[in-house]
Structure formats: structure tokens, C-alpha cells
Design a protein around this motif. Structure first.
Motif, PDB file in Angstrom:
ATOM      1  N   ALA A 125     -59.906  49.362 -25.454  1.00 35.13           N
ATOM      2  CA  ALA A 125     -59.541  48.840 -24.141  1.00 35.13           C
ATOM      3  C   ALA A 125     -58.044  48.949 -23.865  1.00 35.13           C
ATOM      4  O   ALA A 125     -57.601  48.866 -22.720  1.00 35.13           O
ATOM      5  CB  ALA A 125     -59.986  47.386 -24.019  1.00 35.13           C
ATOM      6  N   MET A 126     -57.280  49.150 -24.939  1.00 34.89           N
ATOM      7  CA  MET A 126     -55.829  49.123 -24.847  1.00 34.89           C
ATOM      8  C   MET A 126     -55.266  50.157 -23.879  1.00 34.89           C
ATOM      9  O   MET A 126     -54.287  49.901 -23.190  1.00 34.89           O
ATOM     10  CB  MET A 126     -55.300  49.386 -26.247  1.00 34.89           C
ATOM     11  N   GLN A 127     -55.907  51.330 -23.805  1.00 26.93           N
ATOM     12  CA  GLN A 127     -55.324  52.420 -22.999  1.00 26.93           C
ATOM     13  C   GLN A 127     -55.173  52.021 -21.527  1.00 26.93           C
ATOM     14  O   GLN A 127     -54.187  52.323 -20.894  1.00 26.93           O
ATOM     15  CB  GLN A 127     -56.208  53.656 -23.048  1.00 26.93           C
ATOM     16  N   ILE A 128     -56.183  51.337 -21.022  1.00 25.91           N
ATOM     17  CA  ILE A 128     -56.125  50.943 -19.616  1.00 25.91           C
ATOM     18  C   ILE A 128     -55.496  49.571 -19.454  1.00 25.91           C
ATOM     19  O   ILE A 128     -54.691  49.333 -18.558  1.00 25.91           O
ATOM     20  CB  ILE A 128     -57.548  50.963 -19.012  1.00 25.91           C
ATOM     21  N   MET A 129     -55.871  48.648 -20.360  1.00 25.83           N
ATOM     22  CA  MET A 129     -55.446  47.259 -20.197  1.00 25.83           C
ATOM     23  C   MET A 129     -54.010  47.029 -20.643  1.00 25.83           C
ATOM     24  O   MET A 129     -53.323  46.150 -20.151  1.00 25.83           O
ATOM     25  CB  MET A 129     -56.357  46.337 -21.008  1.00 25.83           C
ATOM     26  N   GLY A 130     -53.573  47.789 -21.647  1.00 29.03           N
ATOM     27  CA  GLY A 130     -52.276  47.523 -22.238  1.00 29.03           C
ATOM     28  C   GLY A 130     -52.406  46.470 -23.333  1.00 29.03           C
ATOM     29  O   GLY A 130     -53.240  45.581 -23.256  1.00 29.03           O
ATOM     30  N   VAL A 131     -51.535  46.607 -24.360  1.00 24.38           N
ATOM     31  CA  VAL A 131     -51.569  45.711 -25.515  1.00 24.38           C
ATOM     32  C   VAL A 131     -51.489  44.241 -25.104  1.00 24.38           C
ATOM     33  O   VAL A 131     -52.197  43.384 -25.617  1.00 24.38           O
ATOM     34  CB  VAL A 131     -50.388  46.062 -26.448  1.00 24.38           C
ATOM     35  N   ILE A 132     -50.629  43.962 -24.149  1.00 24.84           N
ATOM     36  CA  ILE A 132     -50.325  42.572 -23.828  1.00 24.84           C
ATOM     37  C   ILE A 132     -51.487  41.906 -23.112  1.00 24.84           C
ATOM     38  O   ILE A 132     -51.700  40.704 -23.229  1.00 24.84           O
ATOM     39  CB  ILE A 132     -49.023  42.513 -22.987  1.00 24.84           C
ATOM     40  N   LEU A 133     -52.298  42.683 -22.395  1.00 25.12           N
ATOM     41  CA  LEU A 133     -53.333  42.075 -21.562  1.00 25.12           C
ATOM     42  C   LEU A 133     -54.753  42.311 -22.072  1.00 25.12           C
ATOM     43  O   LEU A 133     -55.713  41.815 -21.491  1.00 25.12           O
ATOM     44  CB  LEU A 133     -53.215  42.609 -20.130  1.00 25.12           C
TER      45      LEU A 133
ATOM     46  N   ASP B  82     -55.951  38.687 -29.346  1.00 24.30           N
ATOM     47  CA  ASP B  82     -54.553  38.937 -29.013  1.00 24.30           C
ATOM     48  C   ASP B  82     -53.777  39.403 -30.248  1.00 24.30           C
ATOM     49  O   ASP B  82     -52.962  40.320 -30.177  1.00 24.30           O
ATOM     50  CB  ASP B  82     -53.936  37.647 -28.454  1.00 24.30           C
ATOM     51  N   THR B  83     -54.073  38.771 -31.384  1.00 22.21           N
ATOM     52  CA  THR B  83     -53.407  39.147 -32.626  1.00 22.21           C
ATOM     53  C   THR B  83     -53.715  40.595 -32.988  1.00 22.21           C
ATOM     54  O   THR B  83     -52.824  41.368 -33.351  1.00 22.21           O
ATOM     55  CB  THR B  83     -53.873  38.224 -33.763  1.00 22.21           C
ATOM     56  N   LEU B  84     -54.973  40.970 -32.863  1.00 20.44           N
ATOM     57  CA  LEU B  84     -55.355  42.332 -33.215  1.00 20.44           C
ATOM     58  C   LEU B  84     -54.760  43.330 -32.235  1.00 20.44           C
ATOM     59  O   LEU B  84     -54.404  44.453 -32.608  1.00 20.44           O
ATOM     60  CB  LEU B  84     -56.879  42.466 -33.268  1.00 20.44           C
ATOM     61  N   ALA B  85     -54.622  42.945 -30.963  1.00 22.39           N
ATOM     62  CA  ALA B  85     -54.009  43.835 -29.986  1.00 22.39           C
ATOM     63  C   ALA B  85     -52.570  44.144 -30.371  1.00 22.39           C
ATOM     64  O   ALA B  85     -52.127  45.290 -30.311  1.00 22.39           O
ATOM     65  CB  ALA B  85     -54.066  43.198 -28.601  1.00 22.39           C
ATOM     66  N   HIS B  86     -51.846  43.113 -30.794  1.00 23.02           N
ATOM     67  CA  HIS B  86     -50.455  43.339 -31.182  1.00 23.02           C
ATOM     68  C   HIS B  86     -50.364  44.157 -32.465  1.00 23.02           C
ATOM     69  O   HIS B  86     -49.414  44.922 -32.660  1.00 23.02           O
ATOM     70  CB  HIS B  86     -49.725  42.004 -31.305  1.00 23.02           C
TER      71      HIS B  86
ATOM     72  N   VAL C  56     -49.209  36.851 -38.109  1.00 25.60           N
ATOM     73  CA  VAL C  56     -49.661  38.243 -38.098  1.00 25.60           C
ATOM     74  C   VAL C  56     -49.301  38.896 -36.762  1.00 25.60           C
ATOM     75  O   VAL C  56     -48.815  40.025 -36.705  1.00 25.60           O
ATOM     76  CB  VAL C  56     -51.186  38.329 -38.342  1.00 25.60           C
ATOM     77  N   LEU C  57     -49.519  38.149 -35.666  1.00 22.79           N
ATOM     78  CA  LEU C  57     -49.249  38.680 -34.324  1.00 22.79           C
ATOM     79  C   LEU C  57     -47.788  39.099 -34.172  1.00 22.79           C
ATOM     80  O   LEU C  57     -47.475  40.245 -33.831  1.00 22.79           O
ATOM     81  CB  LEU C  57     -49.613  37.617 -33.281  1.00 22.79           C
ATOM     82  N   THR C  58     -46.882  38.176 -34.459  1.00 19.92           N
ATOM     83  CA  THR C  58     -45.468  38.487 -34.263  1.00 19.92           C
ATOM     84  C   THR C  58     -44.997  39.491 -35.297  1.00 19.92           C
ATOM     85  O   THR C  58     -44.185  40.370 -34.996  1.00 19.92           O
ATOM     86  CB  THR C  58     -44.605  37.216 -34.331  1.00 19.92           C
ATOM     87  N   GLY C  59     -45.518  39.378 -36.517  1.00 15.93           N
ATOM     88  CA  GLY C  59     -45.144  40.321 -37.578  1.00 15.93           C
ATOM     89  C   GLY C  59     -45.484  41.749 -37.189  1.00 15.93           C
ATOM     90  O   GLY C  59     -44.659  42.658 -37.326  1.00 15.93           O
ATOM     91  N   ALA C  60     -46.696  41.933 -36.688  1.00 16.07           N
ATOM     92  CA  ALA C  60     -47.131  43.271 -36.307  1.00 16.07           C
ATOM     93  C   ALA C  60     -46.280  43.801 -35.161  1.00 16.07           C
ATOM     94  O   ALA C  60     -45.867  44.965 -35.162  1.00 16.07           O
ATOM     95  CB  ALA C  60     -48.603  43.249 -35.901  1.00 16.07           C
ATOM     96  N   PHE C  61     -46.022  42.940 -34.186  1.00 16.95           N
ATOM     97  CA  PHE C  61     -45.231  43.376 -33.037  1.00 16.95           C
ATOM     98  C   PHE C  61     -43.818  43.739 -33.471  1.00 16.95           C
ATOM     99  O   PHE C  61     -43.216  44.690 -32.962  1.00 16.95           O
ATOM    100  CB  PHE C  61     -45.210  42.270 -31.970  1.00 16.95           C
ATOM    101  N   ALA C  62     -43.308  42.979 -34.442  1.00 21.64           N
ATOM    102  CA  ALA C  62     -41.971  43.263 -34.965  1.00 21.64           C
ATOM    103  C   ALA C  62     -41.935  44.635 -35.620  1.00 21.64           C
ATOM    104  O   ALA C  62     -41.013  45.428 -35.389  1.00 21.64           O
ATOM    105  CB  ALA C  62     -41.568  42.177 -35.962  1.00 21.64           C
TER     106      ALA C  62
END
Lengths: 245, 337
Positions: free
Chosen positions: B237-245, B83-87, B142-148
């Protein structure tokens, strides 16, 4: 030359010293029992001996090389504390775990006949052949300990390091387990055992090291029983747990 | 100066043509023809649409590589790392779109996502080594930082790139362009080869990290490899799944197949469950015109719940199976701990 040579070794976690100026030698074929109160640095000393940690001062030589950089670490079989907790929900079978013993020798490529034989022999030696396809997480504590021993045997380890291996194992299996260790030792495998049960150590070990940050005693069990090393190491305040199984 | 660059430039363009031909062969000739045929045979029209063909290809790839890294992450309780890497990958997408908007260049967002996620993977691994454990706190930072960073970059331009970002957040079947499909196939090959080559040390480390270190395996190096491969999976996987999922396809199929006996078999089962989830999900998503990522995750979780209920019911009705009966040593426990 000893199998393991610890010379004036000290180690601290940040500024809390846990091992202080310890020197001792483990000869090949020895059965060393490491005893001492909780937090006395036994586990740390064991980790230093097999190269999992680097000493702050002093030197540790394992098979004649600096322990943390030894190229022959695949000769060490390690049985960790609380093996019950580490395995968890991972659906790994007994055979898969014992095969891991061969992995350091063969990180890649097909298993040869020698590898398969080593695995089969190890399973048979500790009497768990019929558990081979069971999940490790579903075994009892005593059975699980045997799996870890089998993994070390499959690795052709000539040094077994065990950190309180029988915590949470019932009395009968413990006795069988220590008998197995004694047999393996008789066959020439060097053993280092951390154990809180002094009775077990004095019965099975050929050498005893008593530690509480410093080394209080190192010698044979008969001499150990006659000294005050234990009381000194425990500070004379704690009562010693002594079971007779 | 320009003369010296000329051979290099023509070399690159030659290479690009070759890659383009290879991609064309793989996507259009091989995969496209196969699905066209399937569409004619079954009479299912959507199998004939090129963009659905690419979506199914992506679905299959995702369901292979997700469980491949997931098997190691889940059993070390490192699922949060996905999840962290996705964000972090989202920050990479935003950075790519930002650079494109400001400097009028054409950096593919997936490429910038891949780079940022890989760097984040190494950063997370360093943090984890430093902290001594897979601490929730360092991952959360890292997760929230990246998303920010991502959200700031999106709003830093005049809203122009905010439009494209939704597709990356929630995933979409339409984002799988030819280039992205080819990239995903390449990334899947990298992940599969990487995991195959490092399988033994990774299994050892997953089961018993200290024991692996004691026997001389370079645990740190393999942990870094696993983190980087996870970053590759996440971006693919992000293209189909989306970052959040996206983390769901790494975690859920593996969690579904934990009752299979044997680690290797459980991973194979997880890939099977994953295929069922992604292919069903993509199909439903097309038919009802809803988000692909969400549909896939719901199907996967449905399979998870059904499997767990099934295992429970099976455990209650079946008396001890022969394999589990009568432990032979005296301490005789067979109870799960």
C-alpha cells in the motif's frame, strides 16, 4: 489415574514464588473449588493445571500427558477472568463465539453437520439460542458468561476451568450460573472453579483446595468447614467474605 | 564455472519471460481493456490512461488487503504495529536505494522494503512476546529506530537518492509502475490466501487469546503470521499511500464498520468502505492534482465521521430495535460496556 495430576509443583515469577510444592489430583467428574486470598497463586495454579504455564519444578499431567504439551488441550474449556473487558468493541456475535469452540477441532475446511449440531446444542443447553445473533459486547455479564460456557460445550470439553467467572455479575444471575455449573457437573463434566465467595464453593463444589502459595487444605467441603485451613491460609488477620444469596 | 551457470541463467530468463507475459495479460489485456472500455462508455478520459488504470488497480487491492489484516489488529489494539512496520519499510526503501547508488545494482526498492519490513515484523513480535504485551514503548523504539536508519542512509550518499524518497514518504500515483502493480497484485493474493487459511485461529486469538492458547492453538505462530502479512500489506500500500499514511487504510475502514453486527460481516463492510475511500481518493487526487495518500485518508476519515454520526443519530431516534429489546435473563443488562 486422575484427570489432572499435580506433583510437587513450584512456580515463580522471576524470583517471586507464587506456587510452592503443591501436589493434588483432580479426578474425572469432580467439582473442585480453588479458594485462597488475593495473590495466593490460585490463577497461576489453574494455568499450570491446564498447561498455559510450565512449572519450574515438579510435574503437571493433563489427560495423562505433560500439561503444557498435551495434544488433548482441545478437551479443555477455559472461562477467563473479566470476560467483559476482553470482548470490548469487537463486533463478534454470540454464534460466532460459540462456533470458536469447534475451531480447534476444525482449523480449516468446511463445517460438517456434527459441528453445526454441536453449536446449536450448546446454544440451547445454556439457554441463549435467542441471543445467537446479538453482539457479545452488548450482553450483560451473566449472559456473557453463558456464551463462554456454550463455547466450551460446543468444543465437547470435558474439563471446564473457570477463573472467578462471576465478578461483576449480579446476584440473581450468579445463582443461576452456579446452578448451571452444578447441572453440567452432574452430567459428567469436570469443573475447576476459582471463587472468592467461600459460600458458593462450599455449596456447589465436591472438593475444595485452599491455597496460599502452599496447599493448606484439600478435601471435601464438610471437612473444610471444620478445619482452620481458611484462617491459616488467610493468615488469620483478614475477615472472610461470606454472602448468603 | 560459467558453463554450469548457463542452464540456471537461461531457466531464470525463461521464468522471467513467463512472468512478464502473465503480467502483461493481467494488466494490459484484462484490466487495461476493461477500463479502456469503461472510459469509452462513460467518457471519463482518465480511465483510459495506463498509469491511472494501474492506480485504480492498486487502490482496489489496498482496500481489500488493508481491512483484511486491520480487522485483527484493530480489535487487539495493535494498530500501532502497522505504523511501526510502515516506518521499517521506509528504512528498507532507503536501504534499497542506497545499495543501488553505491554498488550500481538494480534492487527494486519495494523488494528491499518487503524484506526489511518482514524482518521488523518478526522482531516486533519477539519484543512483544518478551515484554508480555503490546507495549507502546517497544513499538516506538522500533518505529523511530527504523526511520532513523532510513534518514541516515538517504543522506549518506551525496543527496542523489533524496529526490526519489518523497514519493515513498507521501505516496504518488505515478510510482505505480508495471512492475510495482504486478508485485502488489501478487502480494494481495498472498495476503488474501494467508488470511483465509488462518481465519479461524486468528478470530479466536483476537477475541480471547488466553482461551485460544488453553484450547491448544499455536498463538505465537499465528501472531507471527499476522505480523508478516501486515508487513506485506504495508509495503504493497506504501506506493500510493506513502509511508506516513499507510496505516490509515489498515485502521480507518475497520474502525468505520465496528457497528456492523458479526465479525465476518464487519470485515466485508470495511472492505466496501475501503473501496469507496480509495477509489474516490484516487479520483479526487487526479482531478485536483494533490497527494493521493492524503486525499484517500481524508475521504476515509470523512466516511468514518459520517458513519459514527449516523449511528449515533440512528440510536437516538430509533427506539430499541427488536433484536435489542427485552433481554430474557433476569440480570437484564443490554447496555454497552
Amino acid at each position: 489415574m486422575g484427570l489432572i495430576e499435580v506433583q510437587n509443583v513450584s512456580f515463580a515469577y522471576s524470583d517471586r514464588p507464587v506456587v510452592d510444592d503443591v501436589s493434588l489430583t483432580v479426578e474425572a467428574g469432580e467439582f473442585l473449588g480453588l479458594v485462597g486470598p488475593n495473590g495466593s497463586g490460585k490463577t497461576t495454579l489453574l494455568e499450570l493445571m491446564i498447561g498455559l504455564r510450565k512449572p519450574d519444578r515438579g510435574s503437571v499431567r493433563l489427560f495423562g500427558e505433560p500439561a503444557h504439551a498435551s495434544a488433548e488441550r482441545d478437551r479443555v474449556g477455559f472461562v477467563p477472568q473479566n470476560v467483559g473487558d476482553t470482548t470490548g468493541e469487537m463486533p463478534v456475535t454470540v454464534r460466532e463465539v460459540v462456533r470458536m469452540g469447534r475451531y480447534p477441532h476444525r482449523l480449516i475446511g468446511r463445517f460438517r453437520d456434527a459441528d453445526r449440531t454441536a453449536v446449536t446444542d450448546a446454544l440451547r443447553r445454556v439457554d441463549i439460542t435467542d441471543l445467537a445473533d446479538r453482539r457479545v459486547g452488548r450482553l450483560s455479564g451473566g449472559q456473557r458468561q453463558r456464551v463462554f460456557i456454550a463455547r466450551a460445550l460446543a468444543a465437547d470439553a470435558d474439563l471446564l476451568a473457570l477463573d472467578e467467572p462471576t465478578v461483576g455479575v449480579d446476584a440473581e444471575s450468579r445463582e443461576a450460573f452456579y446452578t448451571l455449573l452444578q447441572e453440567l457437573n452432574d452430567e459428567g463434566i469436570t469443573i475447576i472453579l476459582i471463587e472468592h465467595d467461600i459460600g458458593v464453593v462450599t455449596t456447589h463444589a465436591s472438593e475444595i483446595a485452599c491455597l496460599n502459595r502452599e496447599l493448606f487444605f484439600h478435601g471435601d467441603p464438610e471437612a473444610f468447614v471444620e478445619t482452620n485451613a481458611l484462617a491459616d491460609a488467610y493468615g488469620g488477620t483478614q475477615s472472610i467474605v461470606h454472602h448468603d444469596h | 564455472m560459467s558453463n554450469a551457470l548457463l542452464p540456471a541463467a537461461s531457466g531464470i530468463s525463461l521464468l522471467a519471460t513467463a512472468v512478464d507475459r502473465g503480467v502483461g495479460f493481467l494488466l494490459d489485456t484484462l484490466w487495461g481493456t476493461m477500463l479502456d472500455l469503461l472510459a469509452q462508455l462513460t467518457g471519463i478520459g482518465m480511465l483510459g490512461f495506463p498509469y491511472m488504470q494501474r492506480a485504480y488497480l492498486a487502490a482496489i487491492c489496498i482496500a481489500v488487503i488493508g481491512p483484511l489484516v486491520g480487522g485483527f489488529l484493530v480489535h487487539r489494539e495493535m494498530a500501532m504495529i502497522a505504523d511501526t512496520l510502515a516506518h521499517s519499510a521506509f528504512a528498507g526503501v532507503a536501504a534499497g536505494l542506497f545499495v543501488n547508488a553505491v554498488y550500481a545494482v538494480a534492487v527494486p526498492p519495494l523488494l528491499s522494503a518487503l524484506i526489511v519490513a518482514a524482518v521488523a515484523a518478526l522482531l516486533v513480535q519477539t519484543l512483544v512476546d518478551y515484554a508480555g504485551a503490546y507495549r507502546d514503548t517497544s513499538l516506538a523504539i522500533v518505529l523511530t529506530g527504523a526511520f532513523a536508519v532510513g534518514s541516515v542512509l538517504i543522506t549518506a550518499t551525496d543527496g542523489g537518492i533524496a529526490v526519489g524518497i518523497n514519493a515513498y514518504l507521501f505516496g504518488s500515483l505515478a510510482t505505480v509502475s508495471r512492475f510495482n502493480a504486478a508485485l502488489l497484485v501478487a502480494m494481495s493474493a498472498v495476503v488474501t490466501i494467508g488470511i483465509t487459511l488462518a481465519y479461524r485461529p486468528l478470530v479466536y486469538i483476537t477475541f480471547d487469546e488466553v482461551g485460544a492458547r488453553a484450547s491448544g492453538i499455536h498463538v505465537k505462530r499465528y501472531n507471527q503470521l499476522l505480523a508478516v502479512l501486515t508487513a506485506v500489506v504495508v509495503v504493497g500500500a506504501m506506493q500510493i499511500m506513502g509511508v506516513i499514511l499507510v496505516a490509515a487504510m489498515i485502521v480507518v475502514p475497520v474502525a468505520t464498520s465496528t457497528s456492523v453486527r458479526g465479525f465476518k460481516r464487519s470485515i466485508a463492510a470495511a472492505v466496501g468502505v475501503g473501496q469507496l475511500g480509495t477509489i474516490t481518493g484516487v479520483t479526487l487526487s487526479y482531478q485536483y492534482d494533490v497527494a493521493a495518500g492524503g486525499t484517500i485518508v481524508l475521504v476515509a476519515i470523512g466516511l468514518y465521521v459520517a458513519t459514527k454520526l449516523g449511528v449515533r443519530a440512528g440510536g437516538r431516534t430509533a427506539t430499541e430495535t427488536p433484536g435489542r429489546a427485552a433481554p430474557r435473563t433476569a440480570d437484564g443488562g443490554d447496555e454497552p460496556r
